[in-house]
Design a protein around this motif. Structure first.
Motif, PDB file in Angstrom:
ATOM      1  N   GLU A  85      18.937 -16.282  90.506  1.00  0.00           N
ATOM      2  CA  GLU A  85      17.523 -16.309  90.848  1.00  0.00           C
ATOM      3  C   GLU A  85      17.096 -17.682  91.342  1.00  0.00           C
ATOM      4  O   GLU A  85      16.045 -17.809  91.968  1.00  0.00           O
ATOM      5  CB  GLU A  85      16.684 -15.920  89.636  1.00  0.00           C
ATOM      6  CG  GLU A  85      16.926 -14.485  89.145  1.00  0.00           C
ATOM      7  CD  GLU A  85      16.063 -14.138  87.960  1.00  0.00           C
ATOM      8  OE1 GLU A  85      15.304 -15.043  87.500  1.00  0.00           O
ATOM      9  OE2 GLU A  85      16.136 -12.996  87.480  1.00  0.00           O
ATOM     10  N   GLU A 111      20.328 -21.448  98.887  1.00  0.00           N
ATOM     11  CA  GLU A 111      19.346 -20.473  98.428  1.00  0.00           C
ATOM     12  C   GLU A 111      20.040 -19.130  98.177  1.00  0.00           C
ATOM     13  O   GLU A 111      20.951 -18.742  98.918  1.00  0.00           O
ATOM     14  CB  GLU A 111      18.239 -20.300  99.460  1.00  0.00           C
ATOM     15  CG  GLU A 111      17.350 -21.529  99.626  1.00  0.00           C
ATOM     16  CD  GLU A 111      16.576 -21.837  98.358  1.00  0.00           C
ATOM     17  OE1 GLU A 111      16.261 -20.873  97.590  1.00  0.00           O
ATOM     18  OE2 GLU A 111      16.284 -23.017  98.120  1.00  0.00           O
ATOM     19  N   VAL A 117      25.371 -15.250  94.431  1.00  0.00           N
ATOM     20  CA  VAL A 117      24.085 -14.894  95.042  1.00  0.00           C
ATOM     21  C   VAL A 117      23.591 -13.558  94.527  1.00  0.00           C
ATOM     22  O   VAL A 117      22.377 -13.327  94.383  1.00  0.00           O
ATOM     23  CB  VAL A 117      24.223 -14.893  96.574  1.00  0.00           C
ATOM     24  CG1 VAL A 117      22.997 -14.269  97.229  1.00  0.00           C
ATOM     25  CG2 VAL A 117      24.437 -16.309  97.092  1.00  0.00           C
ATOM     26  N   GLU A 139      20.385 -16.046  98.989  1.00  0.00           N
ATOM     27  CA  GLU A 139      20.039 -15.073 100.014  1.00  0.00           C
ATOM     28  C   GLU A 139      21.318 -14.600 100.696  1.00  0.00           C
ATOM     29  O   GLU A 139      22.401 -15.159 100.487  1.00  0.00           O
ATOM     30  CB  GLU A 139      19.095 -15.710 101.031  1.00  0.00           C
ATOM     31  CG  GLU A 139      19.638 -16.988 101.648  1.00  0.00           C
ATOM     32  CD  GLU A 139      18.605 -17.718 102.478  1.00  0.00           C
ATOM     33  OE1 GLU A 139      17.423 -17.371 102.374  1.00  0.00           O
ATOM     34  OE2 GLU A 139      18.991 -18.629 103.228  1.00  0.00           O
ATOM     35  N   ASP A 140      21.180 -13.581 101.533  1.00  0.00           N
ATOM     36  CA  ASP A 140      22.353 -12.979 102.165  1.00  0.00           C
ATOM     37  C   ASP A 140      23.087 -13.944 103.085  1.00  0.00           C
ATOM     38  O   ASP A 140      24.305 -13.820 103.292  1.00  0.00           O
ATOM     39  CB  ASP A 140      21.934 -11.736 102.953  1.00  0.00           C
ATOM     40  CG  ASP A 140      21.406 -10.640 102.044  1.00  0.00           C
ATOM     41  OD1 ASP A 140      21.727 -10.707 100.830  1.00  0.00           O
ATOM     42  OD2 ASP A 140      20.687  -9.739 102.522  1.00  0.00           O
TER      43      ASP A 140
END
Length: 641
Positions: free
Chosen positions: A572, A527, A568, A529-530
Motif C-alpha cells: 500500500e 509507487e 506491488v 502501481e502496474d
C-alpha cells in the motif's frame, strides 16, 4: 626345657608366629585401609621354599614387613588417586606395582565400560587395557619409596629386573566371559585368588587365551576390579620364579589396590561423560562458525574458566539482518556451570529470534530482560547488542551492564566507546538506551566479556585501559595505513592475560568494518502501481551498465520483475528497490506487507505461482525477512562467470 608344639605342613612354631605378634599393629591400622579381604592360604610348598631376606622365625622382621606393606599400600593408592582420566589411573596402578609388588601386570577392563547406572552391554567382554613390565629405576624407588615390599638383596641391586624384550607373557587382547564359567565365578566372588588355586587355574586360561595357564612357573594373583555397582575388569599380578612367592597377606594388598583402582575408574568414566556432555553443551550453545556478511569481517575466541570447568555463561553471536546489516552480540551470564550455560543458551536463542524481527537494539535488550525474569528471580546477565550498517557506515549500540566496546581506528588510535552502561538483564523495570556512532571503514570493533579485563589482581577499568593500550600498540606494528590481521589481533589480545590471571570465561568478538562504498549502492522508491515492474527493470539495467555488468542484465531484470510484481500486488506504500555490488550482486525489494512469500509448486492451470521458482533456480541465494514495518525479499547473483 619345654618344646613348643609345632604345626604340620611346615608352619612356624606357635611362639614365633608373626601374625600373633603383629596383630595389635594391624588392628591399629584398620582405619587407614579398607576392611581386609579374607585371604586364601598359600600352598605349603610355596611358603616353605620361597626365598626370603628375613628369616620366618624373626618376629621383628615380620612386623617390619607388615609395616612395609602398609606404607606400600599408602604410597600406591596415592599414586593411583592422582589420576583423573582412565589411562592415568591404570598407568598409576601399573607404575605403583611393577616391579615393587610384581614383575609384570595385566589390566583387563570391560569393553565398553558402563557409565553410572547404565546397564552393561552384553556379552561380557574384557579387553586388555594395559600390560607393563618395567625396570626398577631410582625414580620409581623414590616415588613409591622403598618402603614398599622389599626385594631380596640379591635382586634389589640389579639395574634391570626384567628384560622387556625377553620372555614376554602372552595374553589375549579380548576375552569373552562365559556365563557360569570359571572366570565368571572368580569375578563374581570379587576376592583376589592365588594363581595356583583351583579357581584361578581354571580361570586364567580363559582370561589369557592359553590352555596351559601360567607359563614358566610364574606366580600370580588374579584380582577382580569391582566398581560401585559391578565388576568392571580384572588385574593379574605376576612374579617370576626367582622372586619370593606371594604370601597370604599379599592378597589383602592386591584387594586394596584393585578396590582403589576400580573406584577410580568408575569416577574417571563418570568424569569423562560429564566432560563430554559439557563440551557438547558448550559447542551447541556457541555458534559453530561466524557468518560472512557483506561489508564486515568477523573473528571470535572463547576460553573457558578452566579445563576442568569447560562450560560457562559467556556467549557471542553475529546475526545477518536485512539490508546487509549485521547484529553483533556478546553476553555474560553469572557463573560458569551447566546452569549458567543453559540460561545462556535460552538468552542467545531469544536474542536471535528478536534479531530476526529487526527490532532496535534497546528493544532487544528490553525483551531479553523480560525473558530473564521469566527464567527466575536470580537469573542475571550482562549483554551488549550492536547493529552495523555497511551502507551508512554507522553502528547502533545498546548496553545492559556490560563492559564498553573498544574501537580501533585505522591510524592506530584505540578508544573506549562512550555507551550508556544500563542495568544488567534480569533486574527488571529499567529502560535501555541506544546510541548511534560512526563506524569508519578499516576500523575494528572489539566486543568482550569481563573475564578478559577483570581478575583478582586488577579491577575492570584498569583491565580495560590495559586492553586499549595493547590494541594501540598492536596497531602501531602494522603502520598507519594498514589494519592488523583480524585473527592475529584476537590472539594478541588474549596475551594480555598473565599466568594465573584468568578467573572467568572469556568471549571475544572482533568486527573489521569494510563498509560498502556509495558508488556500489543504487536505491530507488517505486509507487505500488502496474508500471512499477517495468520501471524497476529499466533502473536495474542502467545500474548494471554503469558497473560494467551488462552480461547479468537478462537474469537480473527477470528476477527483479518477478519480485517487484509480487510486492506491488500486496503493498500500500512505496516499494523500495536496492542494488548492492560487492563480490556478488545483491538485490533487495521491500514493502509494507508482513506476509512472507513461500515457494510452491504451481499446477498447469495456474496463471501465477512460478515467480519464486524462477528466483530459486537462477539466483545464487535468496530469502525473505520480516521487518517491523513489513518485509524484505532479497536474492544474490554471482558477478563472476
Amino acid at each position: 626345657m619345654t618344646e613348643h608344639p609345632t604345626s604340620h605342613e611346615g608352619r612356624q612354631p606357635v611362639a614365633a608366629r608373626p601374625q600373633e605378634r603383629t596383630r595389635p599393629r594391624q588392628e591399629a591400622s584398620a582405619a587407614a585401609v579398607p576392611p581386609p579381604v579374607p585371604s586364601v592360604p598359600a600352598p605349603a610348598t610355596a611358603q616353605a621354599t620361597a626365598p626370603s631376606s628375613v628369616p620366618p622365625q624373626d618376629p621383628v622382621g615380620a612386623a617390619r614387613r607388615e609395616g612395609d606393606r602398609l606404607r606400600f599400600v599408602g604410597a600406591a593408592t596415592r599414586r593411583i588417586a592422582r589420576g583423573i582420566d582412565l589411562d592415568e589411573i591404570v598407568l598409576g596402578l601399573c607404575r605403583a606395582t611393577v616391579p615393587t609388588f610384581s614383575d609384570a601386570i595385566l589390566v583387563y577392563l570391560r569393553d565398553p565400560l558402563p557409565v553410572g547406572d547404565e546397564r552393561p552391554v552384553a556379552p561380557f567382554v574384557l579387553r586388555l587395557r594395559r600390560t607393563d613390565r618395567l625396570r626398577l629405576t631410582d625414580e620409581d624407588g623414590e616415588s613409591l619409596g622403598t618402603a614398599g615390599i622389599q626385594l631380596p638383596e640379591s635382586e634389589a641391586g640389579r639395574a634391570s629386573l626384567l628384560d622387556p624384550q625377553a620372555d614376554v607373557m602372552p595374553a589375549a587382547q579380548l576375552c569373552e566371559v562365559a556365563s557360569g564359567g570359571a572366570l565368571s565365578e572368580v569375578l563374581r566372588g570379587v576376592r583376589p585368588v592365588f594363581g595356583d588355586s583351583a579357581a584361578a587355574r581354571a580361570a586364567l586360561p580363559e582370561l589369557l587365551g592359553g590352555e596351559m595357564g601360567l607359563p614358566g612357573g610364574r606366580r600370580a594373583i588374579l584380582a577382580p576390579l569391582r566398581g560401585r555397582r559391578r565388576v568392571i575388569g580384572a588385574a593379574v599380578f605376576l612374579r617370576r620364579p626367582d622372586r619370593p612367592a606371594f604370601e597370604p597377606n599379599d592378597l589383602l594388598v592386591a584387594a586394596q589396590l584393585a578396590t582403589h583402582t576400580a573406584l577410580g575408574i568408575d569416577k574417571a568414566v563418570l568424569y569423562g561423560r560429564e566432560a563430554y556432555i559439557a563440551d557438547e553443551l558448550q559447542r551447541t550453545m556457541l555458534p559453530e562458525g561466524l557468518p560472512q556478511p557483506t561489508g564486515v569481517r568477523l573473528a571470535s575466541r572463547y576460553l573457558p574458566a578452566a579445563e576442568t570447568a569447560r562450560v560457562g555463561g559467556d556467549w557471542y553471536d553475529a546475526i545477518p539482518l536485512p539490508g546487509s546489516r549485521v547484529a553483533l552480540v556478546v553476553g555474560d551470564v553469572m557463573g560458569h556451570s551447566m546452569t549458567s550455560a543453559a540460561i545462556m543458551g535460552q538468552l542467545r536463542t531469544t536474542a536471535q529470534t528478536l534479531a530476526g524481527l529487526d527490532l532496535p537494539p534497546q528493544e532487544v535488550l528490553h525483551h531479553l530482560d523480560e525473558q530473564a525474569q521469566r527464567l527466575g528471580t536470580d537469573r542475571m546477565a550482562t549483554c551488549l547488542y550492536a547493529v552495523y550498517d555497511p551502507v551508512s557506515h554507522r553502528i547502533t549500540i545498546a548496553n545492559a551492564g556490560h563492559p564498553p566496546p573498544i574501537l580501533l581506528h585505522l591510524g592506530g588510535r584505540a578508544e573506549v566507546l562512550r555507551v550508556p552502561p544500563g542495568a544488567p538483564i534480569g533486574v527488571g523495570g529499567v529502560d535501555f538506551e541506544a546510541v548511534e556512532l560512526d563506524a569508519p571503514a578499516g576500523a575494528t570493533l572489539l566486543l568482550y566479556t569481563d573475564g578478559l579485563v577483570e581478575s583478582r589482581l586488577r579491577d575492570v577499568w584498569t583491565g580495560i585501559e590495559q586492553l586499549r593500550e595493547r590494541l594501540a600498540a598492536t596497531a602501531q606494528l602494522t603502520g598507519p595505513d594498514h589494519s592488523p590481521p583480524l585473527e592475529a589481533l584476537c590472539d594478541d589480545v588474549l596475551d594480555v592475560l598473565g599466568p594465573g590471571d584468568r578467573d572467568d570465561d572469556i568471549a571475544l568478538l572482533a568486527a573489521r568494518f569494510d563498509g560498502i562504498a556509495p558508488s556500489d549502492v543504487a536505491y530507488w522508491f517505486l509507487e505500488p502501481e502496474d508500471a512499477a515492474p517495468g520501471r524497476a527493470r529499466r533502473l536495474a539495467r542502467r545500474a548494471l551498465s554503469r558497473w560494467g555488468l551488462e552480461e547479468l542484465s537478462d537474469s537480473v531484470e527477470l528476477l527483479i520483475s518477478e519480485v517487484v510484481t509480487n510486492a506491488v500486488r500486496y503493498a500500500e506504500r512505496p516499494v523500495t528497490l536496492r542494488l548492492l555490488r560487492t563480490d556478488v550482486l545483491r538485490c533487495e525489494v521491500g514493502d509494507d506487507s508482513p506476509q512472507l512469500p513461500r515457494q510452491r509448486r504451481a499446477r498447469d492451470t495456474d496463471e501465477g505461482g512460478r515467480g519464486l521458482f524462477l528466483v530459486n533456480r537462477l539466483a545464487r541465494r535468496w530469502g525473505a525477512t520480516r521487518l517491523s514495518t513489513g518485509k524484505v525479499v532479497w536474492f544474490e547473483i554471482s558477478t563472476r562467470p
